[in-house]
Design an enzyme around this catalytic site. Structure first.
Site, PDB file in Angstrom:
ATOM      1  CG  ASP A  52      22.759 -16.802   4.672  1.00  0.00           C
ATOM      2  OD1 ASP A  52      22.371 -15.651   4.962  1.00  0.00           O
ATOM      3  OD2 ASP A  52      23.935 -17.165   4.770  1.00  0.00           O
TER       4      ASP A  52
ATOM      5  CG  ASP B 242      16.913 -15.113  12.024  1.00  0.00           C
ATOM      6  OD1 ASP B 242      17.874 -15.522  12.715  1.00  0.00           O
ATOM      7  OD2 ASP B 242      16.399 -13.991  12.165  1.00  0.00           O
ATOM      8  CB  VAL B 243      20.680 -19.632  13.082  1.00  0.00           C
ATOM      9  CG1 VAL B 243      21.019 -20.329  11.778  1.00  0.00           C
ATOM     10  CG2 VAL B 243      21.573 -18.415  13.316  1.00  0.00           C
TER      11      VAL B 243
ATOM     12  CG  ASN C 145      29.541 -21.307   8.840  1.00  0.00           C
ATOM     13  OD1 ASN C 145      30.688 -21.126   9.260  1.00  0.00           O
ATOM     14  ND2 ASN C 145      29.022 -20.604   7.844  1.00  0.00           N
TER      15      ASN C 145
ATOM     16  CE1 TYR D 207      32.134 -13.632  15.887  1.00  0.00           C
ATOM     17  CE2 TYR D 207      34.242 -14.146  16.918  1.00  0.00           C
ATOM     18  CZ  TYR D 207      33.373 -14.251  15.849  1.00  0.00           C
ATOM     19  OH  TYR D 207      33.744 -14.990  14.742  1.00  0.00           O
TER      20      TYR D 207
ATOM     21  CE  LYS E 242      31.904 -17.479  16.265  1.00  0.00           C
ATOM     22  NZ  LYS E 242      31.157 -18.366  15.362  1.00  0.00           N
TER      23      LYS E 242
ATOM     24  CB  THR F 163      34.311 -13.777   5.056  1.00  0.00           C
ATOM     25  OG1 THR F 163      34.176 -13.320   6.422  1.00  0.00           O
ATOM     26  CG2 THR F 163      35.063 -15.093   5.040  1.00  0.00           C
TER      27      THR F 163
HETATM   28  P1  NAI Z   1      30.070 -13.989   6.264  1.00  0.00           P
HETATM   29  O1  NAI Z   1      29.475 -12.709   6.714  1.00  0.00           O
HETATM   30  O2  NAI Z   1      30.757 -14.020   4.935  1.00  0.00           O
HETATM   31  O3  NAI Z   1      28.994 -15.151   6.303  1.00  0.00           O
HETATM   32  C1  NAI Z   1      28.125 -15.303   7.389  1.00  0.00           C
HETATM   33  C2  NAI Z   1      26.770 -15.714   6.847  1.00  0.00           C
HETATM   34  O4  NAI Z   1      25.898 -15.892   7.980  1.00  0.00           O
HETATM   35  C3  NAI Z   1      26.143 -14.635   5.949  1.00  0.00           C
HETATM   36  O5  NAI Z   1      25.709 -15.208   4.740  1.00  0.00           O
HETATM   37  C4  NAI Z   1      24.984 -14.114   6.785  1.00  0.00           C
HETATM   38  O6  NAI Z   1      23.881 -13.707   5.984  1.00  0.00           O
HETATM   39  C5  NAI Z   1      24.660 -15.323   7.638  1.00  0.00           C
HETATM   40  N1  NAI Z   1      23.910 -14.956   8.829  1.00  0.00           N
HETATM   41  C6  NAI Z   1      24.135 -13.925   9.675  1.00  0.00           C
HETATM   42  N2  NAI Z   1      23.192 -13.901  10.638  1.00  0.00           N
HETATM   43  C7  NAI Z   1      22.360 -14.944  10.384  1.00  0.00           C
HETATM   44  C8  NAI Z   1      21.202 -15.454  11.004  1.00  0.00           C
HETATM   45  N3  NAI Z   1      20.668 -14.865  12.089  1.00  0.00           N
HETATM   46  N4  NAI Z   1      20.620 -16.558  10.494  1.00  0.00           N
HETATM   47  C9  NAI Z   1      21.144 -17.166   9.400  1.00  0.00           C
HETATM   48  N5  NAI Z   1      22.206 -16.716   8.734  1.00  0.00           N
HETATM   49  C10 NAI Z   1      22.824 -15.621   9.235  1.00  0.00           C
HETATM   50  O7  NAI Z   1      31.094 -14.407   7.435  1.00  0.00           O
HETATM   51  P2  NAI Z   1      32.028 -15.680   7.627  1.00  0.00           P
HETATM   52  O8  NAI Z   1      33.374 -15.180   7.962  1.00  0.00           O
HETATM   53  O9  NAI Z   1      31.862 -16.628   6.523  1.00  0.00           O
HETATM   54  O10 NAI Z   1      31.413 -16.283   8.973  1.00  0.00           O
HETATM   55  C11 NAI Z   1      31.010 -17.631   9.106  1.00  0.00           C
HETATM   56  C12 NAI Z   1      31.314 -18.083  10.513  1.00  0.00           C
HETATM   57  O11 NAI Z   1      32.726 -18.098  10.718  1.00  0.00           O
HETATM   58  C13 NAI Z   1      30.735 -17.196  11.617  1.00  0.00           C
HETATM   59  O12 NAI Z   1      30.203 -17.999  12.640  1.00  0.00           O
HETATM   60  C14 NAI Z   1      31.941 -16.435  12.106  1.00  0.00           C
HETATM   61  O13 NAI Z   1      31.776 -16.010  13.429  1.00  0.00           O
HETATM   62  C15 NAI Z   1      33.022 -17.481  11.961  1.00  0.00           C
HETATM   63  N6  NAI Z   1      34.384 -16.986  11.934  1.00  0.00           N
HETATM   64  C16 NAI Z   1      34.835 -16.184  10.927  1.00  0.00           C
HETATM   65  C17 NAI Z   1      36.139 -15.735  10.929  1.00  0.00           C
HETATM   66  C18 NAI Z   1      36.692 -14.853   9.857  1.00  0.00           C
HETATM   67  O14 NAI Z   1      37.842 -14.374   9.995  1.00  0.00           O
HETATM   68  N7  NAI Z   1      35.959 -14.593   8.778  1.00  0.00           N
HETATM   69  C19 NAI Z   1      37.084 -16.114  12.000  1.00  0.00           C
HETATM   70  C20 NAI Z   1      36.513 -16.982  12.997  1.00  0.00           C
HETATM   71  C21 NAI Z   1      35.211 -17.394  12.955  1.00  0.00           C
END
Ligand code: NAI
Length: 294
Positions: free
Chosen positions: A37, A61-62, A88, A153, A157, A188
């Site tokens: 992360d 950083d991905v 993820n 986005y 996806k 989240t």
């Molecule tokens: P979140 O914001 O709680 O977690 C995302 C994590 O990714 C954070 O810890 C952030 O620091 C990290 N991150 C962001 N940019 C980054 C980068 N460049 N390099 C490495 N880490 C990075 O959000 P959530 O909801 O847990 O998201 C996880 C995945 O689920 C994402 O791909 C999101 O698009 C997807 N998603 C989430 C949904 C929701 O309703 N929460 C619905 C559908 C998909």
């Protein structure tokens, strides 16, 4: 619970939300985890919480290809193999319409959400090709239809889901399975973070959403990171050995149909266009029932 004993997993976006639930679920299932992360403080706290014999945090950083390759290499270096990759990490992306789209924003969103999945898979192959593995990619219900997320986005996806299918075909020769999960509305920090709020505020907002979001899907409760992590753990396990190239909706039924199909208090657009309210429709239904009984 899935059995992941003896397996080593890389999870990106592991410091928060769905990824964090993934860390908790995978470790409970017996896996060792390399957690990546950009939130270093939270990531390092995971090492303290689980112990370095079970989890290592790697700043990743991905969108940085060197860092993404390094996290895949870290798994065999720390724990002897790489069996599972969960691509993820994510963010809500640029929130504009096609008409107003800033093209740099388009590139940034595609880089973060789609290129990393392609590259993360590519960098995992050398470590997995000898004995197989499971790659899981986080897509979204926004890949299914409009109305859930910004256009860039959603396009990214959709790309993640389709890439997963194509990669599954290509990598089957190495017994590497590739699947996509399409989460629905999961409470989240992503929503607050995507509005540009500081992380602490976004984290608080996640809990507010958890309290308020129960009515958004037929299942009648809000989605939690653990709901997605359970699916990921199953896909990562040997029990899913016949499953590859799949797209798995985990959305509490959010995409089953329009709201009126599952919420009796919501108006049907057909009746609405005829000027018939849900109450009038109910009276008409009861009258019909009474007439049928004679
Ligand atoms: P979140 O914001 O709680 O977690 C995302 C994590 O990714 C954070 O810890 C952030 O620091 C990290 N991150 C962001 N940019 C980054 C980068 N460049 N390099 C490495 N880490 C990075 O959000 P959530 O909801 O847990 O998201 C996880 C995945 O689920 C994402 O791909 C999101 O698009 C997807 N998603 C989430 C949904 C929701 O309703 N929460 C619905 C559908 C998909």
């Amino acid at each position: 619970m899935a059995d992941l004993k003896g397996k080593v997993a890389v999870i990106t976006g592991a410091a928060s939300g769905i990824g964090l639930a993934g860390v908790e679920t995978f470790i409970a299932a017996g896996a060792k985890v390399i957690a990546g992360d950009i939130q270093d403080e939270k990531g390092r706290a995971l090492e303290t919480r689980f112990g370095k014999d079970k989890l290592r945090f790697v700043h990743c950083d991905v969108t940085n290809m060197d860092e993404l390759k390094a996290i895949m290499d870290a798994a065999p270096a720390a724990f002897g193999s790489l069996d599972i990759v969960w691509n993820n990490a994510g963010h809500g992306g640029t929130p504009t319409s096609v008409e107003e789209l800033d093209l740099d924003g388009f590139d940034a969103t595609i880089n973060l959400l789609l290129k990393q999945v392609f590259a993360g898979t590519k960098f995992a192959i050398p470590h997995m090709k000898a004995k197989g593995g499971s790659i899981i990619n986080t897509s979204s219900i926004s890949a299914v239809s409009a109305g859930y997320a910004p256009i860039t986005y959603s396009v990214a996806k959709k790309g993640v889901a389709h890439f997963s299918k194509l990669a599954a075909a290509e990598l089957s020769k190495y017994k590497i399975r590739v699947n996509a999960i399409l989460p629905g509305f999961i409470a989240t920090s992503i929503f607050g973070a995507s509005l540009g709020l500081p992380r602490e505020v976004a984290d608080q907002m996640a809990e507010m959403l958890a309290q308020a979001g129960g009515k958004m899907q037929p299942i009648g409760r809000v989605g939690r990171g653990a709901d997605i992590a359970e699916m990921a753990a199953f896909l990562a396990s040997d029990a899913a050995g016949f499953i590859t190239g799949g797209e798995f909706l985990v959305d509490g039924g959010m995409t089953v149909g329009p709201r009126h199909s599952w919420d009796e208090t919501a108006a049907s657009p057909v009746l609405e266009s005829l000027g018939i309210s849900p109450e009038q429709a109910e009276q008409m239904r009861l009258a019909q029932q009474a007439a049928a009984k004679g």
